[in-house]
Design an enzyme around this catalytic site. Structure first.
Site, short mmCIF file in Angstrom:
data_model
loop_
_atom_site.label_atom_id
_atom_site.label_comp_id
_atom_site.label_asym_id
_atom_site.label_seq_id
_atom_site.Cartn_x
_atom_site.Cartn_y
_atom_site.Cartn_z
N LYS A 1 3.50 -0.18 -4.61
CA LYS A 1 2.04 -0.18 -4.75
C LYS A 1 1.63 -1.27 -5.74
CE LYS A 1 -1.73 3.11 -5.70
NZ LYS A 1 -2.06 4.51 -6.08
N SER B 1 -3.15 10.90 -4.92
CA SER B 1 -3.04 9.56 -4.33
C SER B 1 -1.70 9.25 -3.67
CB SER B 1 -3.34 8.49 -5.39
OG SER B 1 -4.72 8.38 -5.58
N SER C 1 -5.20 7.01 -2.96
CA SER C 1 -5.32 5.58 -3.09
C SER C 1 -4.09 4.78 -2.65
CB SER C 1 -5.62 5.23 -4.55
OG SER C 1 -4.53 5.56 -5.38
#
Lengths: 95, 484
Positions: free
Chosen positions: B79, B178, B154
């Site tokens: 990420k 997330s 997210s």
């Protein structure tokens, strides 16, 4: 209304954000709705409850005061939007 | 059988036995990325040359008979809020669009020591604020099961990349769901470890008392493999805890006969999508068949979780994001004076949702409102944690839906922040209480969208959670279904 445009302006000033009139109106409307939902917290009985700032079962964490290598200043300064030598450069602060 | 049909563990075993080379593996995945990425847009950056070079280096080491780690030759995506030395770390924000990290996050050091091959950085909601990856300043990511829908967020890019088999495993971060919510929307496994299990050093801070890095993978074994590799105490993160994760993947096949599974009545609400309700109920039957004992439990303060979270997280974020001022790194708007430069930089550099949360947090912490919002939220947070302490005295794991519904359409909730916030209703409490939780696929709706099941575990008891998942996956095949 839980929050007015005036209060939005004040929060924006504290947060160092400049908002357009349209943004102020929109944030006031949206934050009002969110804060309105949060009124439900008034129903929770918290008498005698100690606030919890984090869930980790930790007390103060100490270590020996010994020097350790840190990141290189030359590497770090490379990311500066404006610089002079090894200094961050900004507009004059004091008139 | 193609390489991407293998699990991460199988790939590592084959590479160690020299039945497969790390180079062949990386080439296979890079070819898949080239083919699939244009329609999914999971990545912010792809390191094709570096990944190929590293795989060759690992092959040479294996051929010399050198010891390689738990993840030898395994491709992984990261990420874009986790720092890799010499690489951009953008948090999918304009304000960090050109920021190059001068150091490795601790999880990156650990992954490299374990022999992993990093293939790229994945898209996310800006600063991890969002539930759909639509808040990225760069592009939206699509759900591999239906490209008109969101991948969740997210960590949407990391979830979509694993789901579409562009990588076998990836890392995300989870502050209020997330990792688990996108895992649910994309039909894969995603674990939020216990707070303190994994070092946050080098993870760009959103809400420091809630943030935790964790893995995405196809099954329990691969989750265990990555978790073991990234866990452990780190002197650079004083909230990381010295509890070993060694042997995380051992003993998972042990029966779950007698395992006490709690069903909190507050999570089985009327608003559940019918497919979600149906498959969660049928998963409960599967756990019964496996010998688990099902207990009805209560977590009475669940209804307050969204309110508490959206006070605590934005408050912490408003402080953490104060550092983005255009002076030391990142984007700067030019101006005649310093004060004006700060305001213009932050106003132009941050997107709408980030500004909204900074405003919310600043308001909740401001003089006159602190007691009514922040302090009150911290007290109710204590009640939520107490609920779990009491529940875990009676049960070993807690089973819930991960989300009220399967993946929603792109654009569906972008104009209504409160509706977007309410989609996190089942994942938030886990972060507030600091416990661990995983989402795994447990069914597919009529329109072939994955349904996610959440298992919550006691602090530092990921092993029991993963054993329950392993047992469930040994008698079901939802985790083997592929999109596209």
């Amino acid at each position: 209304m839980k929050i007015s445009v005036k209060e939005v302006e004040y929060a924006a000033q504290l947060a160092k954000l400049s908002l357009t009139e349209e943004e102020k109106r929109k944030y006031a409307e949206q934050l009002d709705k969110i804060l309105g939902y949060m009124e439900q917290l008034d129903r929770a009985d918290v008498s005698g409850v100690r606030p919890l700032s984090h869930a980790a079962d930790l007390k103060n964490v100490f270590r020996e005061d010994v020097s350790m290598p840190s990141e290189s200043a030359d590497e770090i300064i490379k990311n500066a939007p404006d610089k002079e030598g090894r200094f961050f450069k900004v507009k004059k602060v004091i008139e | 059988m193609e390489i991407c049909d293998l699990t991460g563990k199988e790939i590592v075993q084959k590479i160690k036995k020299k039945e497969l080379s790390a180079s062949e593996t990386v080439r296979h995945y890079l070819a898949r990325i080239e083919k699939i990425e244009p329609s999914i847009a999971a990545f912010n950056e792809i390191f094709a040359d570096d990944a190929a070079a590293r795989a060759e280096l690992l092959d040479a080491r294996i051929n010399r008979g050198e010891e390689t780690g738990l993840l030898a030759g395994l491709p992984i995506a990261i990420k874009d809020n986790i720092c890799i030395n010499g690489r951009k770390t953008t948090c999918s924000s304009r304000i960090l669009a050109d920021y190059v990290s001068p150091y490795d996050a601790t999880v990156i050091e650990k992954l490299l020591t374990a022999g992993a091959v990093i293939v790229g950085k994945t898209n996310m909601d800006e600063f991890a604020m969002g539930s759909s990856t639509e808040n990225s300043a760069f592009h939206i990511t699509k759900n591999p099961w239906d490209t008109s829908r969101v991948p969740g967020g997210s960590s949407g890019g990391s979830a979509a990349a694993v789901s579409s088999r562009m990588v076998p495993v990836s890392l995300g971060s989870d502050t209020g769901g997330s990792i688990r919510q996108p895992a649910s929307f994309c039909g894969i496994c995603g674990l939020k470890p216990t707070y303190g299990r994994v070092s946050r050093y080098g993870l760009m801070a959103f809400a420091s008392s809630l943030d935790q890095i964790g893995p995405f993978a196809y099954n329990a074994e691969d989750v265990a493999l990555v978790l073991e590799s990234i866990s452990g105490h780190d002197p650079k993160d004083s909230t990381s805890v010295n509890i070993s994760a060694e042997g995380m993947g051992e003993g998972m096949e042990k029966s779950i006969k007698g395992l006490r599974v709690g069903l909190p009545k507050e999570y089985f609400i009327s608003g559940l999508e019918p497919a979600t309700e149906k498959y969660i109920r049928s998963a409960i039957e599967t756990f019964k068949d496996l010998g688990a004992e099902i207990h009805e439990i209560t977590l009475p303060n669940t209804e307050y979780a969204v309110s508490v979270y959206y006070i605590v997280a934005p408050s912490e974020a408003s402080a953490n994001l104060a550092r983005y001022d255009g002076v030391k790194y990142g984007y700067r708007s030019d101006s005649d004076n310093l004060a004006d430069m700060y305001e213009k930089t932050r106003s132009n550099g941050f997107g709408n949702e980030v500004k909204r949360r900074i405003m919310l947090g600043t308001y909740a912490l401001s003089s006159g409102y602190y007691d009514a919002y922040y302090l009150k939220a911290q007290k109710v947070r204590a009640l939520i944690k107490n609920d779990f302490d009491r529940a875990f005295a009676e049960v070993d794991v807690i089973l819930t839906p991960t989300c009220p519904s399967s993946a929603f359409k792109a654009g569906e909730k972008t104009d209504d922040p409160l509706q977007m916030y309410l989609s996190d209703i089942f994942t938030i409490s886990c972060n507030l209480a600091g416990i661990c939780g995983i989402s795994i696929p447990c069914g597919f709706s009529e329109s072939n969208l994955p349904v996610g099941l959440q298992l919550l575990g006691k602090p530092f008891d990921e092993k029991t959670v993963l054993r329950a998942v392993y047992n469930f996956q040994s008698v079901t095949d939802f985790h083997r279904k592929k999109p596209l």
